[in-house]
Design an enzyme around this catalytic site. Sequence first.
Site, PDB file in Angstrom:
ATOM      1  N   LYS A 118      24.988  38.707 -41.044  1.00 33.79           N
ATOM      2  CA  LYS A 118      23.701  39.039 -41.656  1.00 33.79           C
ATOM      3  C   LYS A 118      23.187  37.850 -42.466  1.00 33.79           C
ATOM      4  CE  LYS A 118      20.842  42.443 -43.350  1.00 33.79           C
ATOM      5  NZ  LYS A 118      19.664  41.638 -43.011  1.00 33.79           N
ATOM      6  N   GLY A 160      13.963  42.650 -44.820  1.00 34.73           N
ATOM      7  CA  GLY A 160      13.720  41.654 -45.861  1.00 34.73           C
ATOM      8  C   GLY A 160      14.986  41.063 -46.442  1.00 34.73           C
ATOM      9  N   ASN A 205      18.331  30.184 -40.826  1.00 34.25           N
ATOM     10  CA  ASN A 205      17.278  31.168 -40.560  1.00 34.25           C
ATOM     11  C   ASN A 205      15.986  30.702 -41.220  1.00 34.25           C
ATOM     12  OD1 ASN A 205      15.599  33.347 -40.401  1.00 34.25           O
ATOM     13  ND2 ASN A 205      17.051  34.834 -41.227  1.00 34.25           N
ATOM     14  N   CYS A 250      12.714  34.253 -40.696  1.00 36.16           N
ATOM     15  CA  CYS A 250      12.585  35.662 -41.091  1.00 36.16           C
ATOM     16  C   CYS A 250      11.125  35.956 -41.400  1.00 36.16           C
ATOM     17  CB  CYS A 250      13.448  35.976 -42.308  1.00 36.16           C
ATOM     18  SG  CYS A 250      13.193  37.687 -42.854  1.00 36.16           S
ATOM     19  N   GLY A 302      13.993  44.166 -29.452  1.00 37.38           N
ATOM     20  CA  GLY A 302      14.274  45.114 -28.374  1.00 37.38           C
ATOM     21  C   GLY A 302      13.683  44.621 -27.063  1.00 37.38           C
ATOM     22  N   GLY A 354      16.579  37.857 -27.904  1.00 38.39           N
ATOM     23  CA  GLY A 354      15.316  38.569 -27.947  1.00 38.39           C
ATOM     24  C   GLY A 354      15.322  39.633 -26.868  1.00 38.39           C
ATOM     25  N   GLY A 413      20.721  41.628 -30.050  1.00 35.65           N
ATOM     26  CA  GLY A 413      20.325  42.162 -31.354  1.00 35.65           C
ATOM     27  C   GLY A 413      20.147  43.660 -31.351  1.00 35.65           C
TER      28      GLY A 413
END
Lengths: 242, 305
Positions: free
Chosen positions: B45, B72, B128, B131, B218, B244, B266
């Site tokens: 994470k 977030g 990352n 985000c 998704g 993705g 994911g």
Amino acid sequence: MKKGKFTLVENTALVPGMHRLTFSGDGSGIVPGQFAEVAVPGYFLRRPFSVAGFDGGSLTLAVRVRGEGTAALAALAPGAELDIVTGLGNGFDLSAAGERPLLIGGGSGVGVLWPLCRALAADGASVTAALGFNSGTESFYVSDFAALGARTEVYTADGSRGRRGLVTAALGDFEYSSVYACGAAPMLQIIDREAGAKAQFSLEARMGCGFGACMGCTVETVNGPRRVCKDGPVFRGGELIW
Amino acid sequence: MVNTAVNLCGVELENPVIPASGAFGYGREFAEIYDINCLGAFAIKGTTAYPRFGNPTPRIADAPGGMLNSVGLQNPGVEDVVNVELPALAKVYSKKVLANVCGFSIGEYVSVAERLDAEDIVGWIELNVSCPNVHGGGMSFGACCEGAAAVTREVKRVTKKPVIVKLTPNVTDIVPIARACADAGADGLSLINTVLAMRIDPAARRPVLANVTGGLSGGAVFPIALRMVYQVYEAVDIPIVGMGGVSTARDVIEMMLAGATAVGVGAANLTNPFAAKEIIEALPAEMEKYGITNLVDIIGGAHNG
């Protein structure tokens, strides 16, 4: 946590917008207060529902129609095969019940208390079930609690069935050694304030995964952020920051 | 007998399947239900310097063929990750993780990366810069060449581990940003992060998400991700982790043909907790179906010449 195929055996509209779905399938290994995540055909995310009944070969869910996903589920006919993850969340702590547990359910929160009532009654506790609804025509599951031998009292906002008023009045109407509650947040807040550490609440939340991975359903507690799906859905009195 | 092994920036992977950051927590929820050592690796994470609650709820919404999240960057902060999460993980997982690092300043990226660099279980630093759900951090660095390059350059100074920069699709052209990261010293790229999106509740006449917008992931985003991996592969010479909407072994093969060396999974983990394991188990038969013996041979195979 187990993932398996379940076949819809019975779909009963208990009252408008509230369905009881009974499935055949592996309903073993479930603790009262745990929930299930149902893959609804045509929708991406699973939908979480409290478990309103279970045994080795069946699973019962109380489904309130809230949006498209729940409407699609409530429209299914017997024979439909669904993929369901069971045994999710922590469940109620039965060891804290004492001799006189008081169960307080509001609206769709009533269902999850039924397997708890069954387990507590089997343990020999003297259970009182206080079930709150807006009106008598919206009440359901009442005879199911009575059938377990629980003292069952209905509270309705309009007085059309049972006692008139909020179901939280049960806290004053009955002696209790513990309180187990599920319902709307304002109801739970009152119970939290009045019953404190004797209370356990089952929370409802919009979830992503249902098993603690996505952090979608986090709530603030006195112990820091907690996931409703994994650390809950049952929280102790005094734990939540409302 | 087929060979699923790949090499990601110098680290050998048994197979290319890598649960993506944000969809796999710190691994422990999945380790409860299957042996996660079957994975090629996984990305933890997104981790920041200090604990974060994240955005207000609701922060999850359903969508056609996918889901929105506006979590977030909820995480316990890097100290807790190093002292609690990674030691707990090491008890059940003997492979490496991609340590997903996020920040609200270049200094934060550097300090978090430096702290995680010291951990044996960390095989790669995944930056990352993509985000979409935080303000003043994440995507605000990765949406321009200068920001992405600056974060990459500064983090490279403090770690010997391979640095993989995770890119956002929420830009007009992802290719110059990919090039800027490669030029700044990135050892690899991962793409795509989620696609900025929203839903509205017609009854309430309000956005469903408290944050108004969230990131779409998704199956719905798979063709977009595939296209971007294909474009970036033509522009850079460093390995790509393609992700993705990947949800099947066939998707893994498509991603690799587009140019991915490894493949992230994911949202599929969230709707089916066994998804990554099932994809890995299905991969050999899927390879045989398409006459693939060595998976590495197909990387970029869809490109001409």
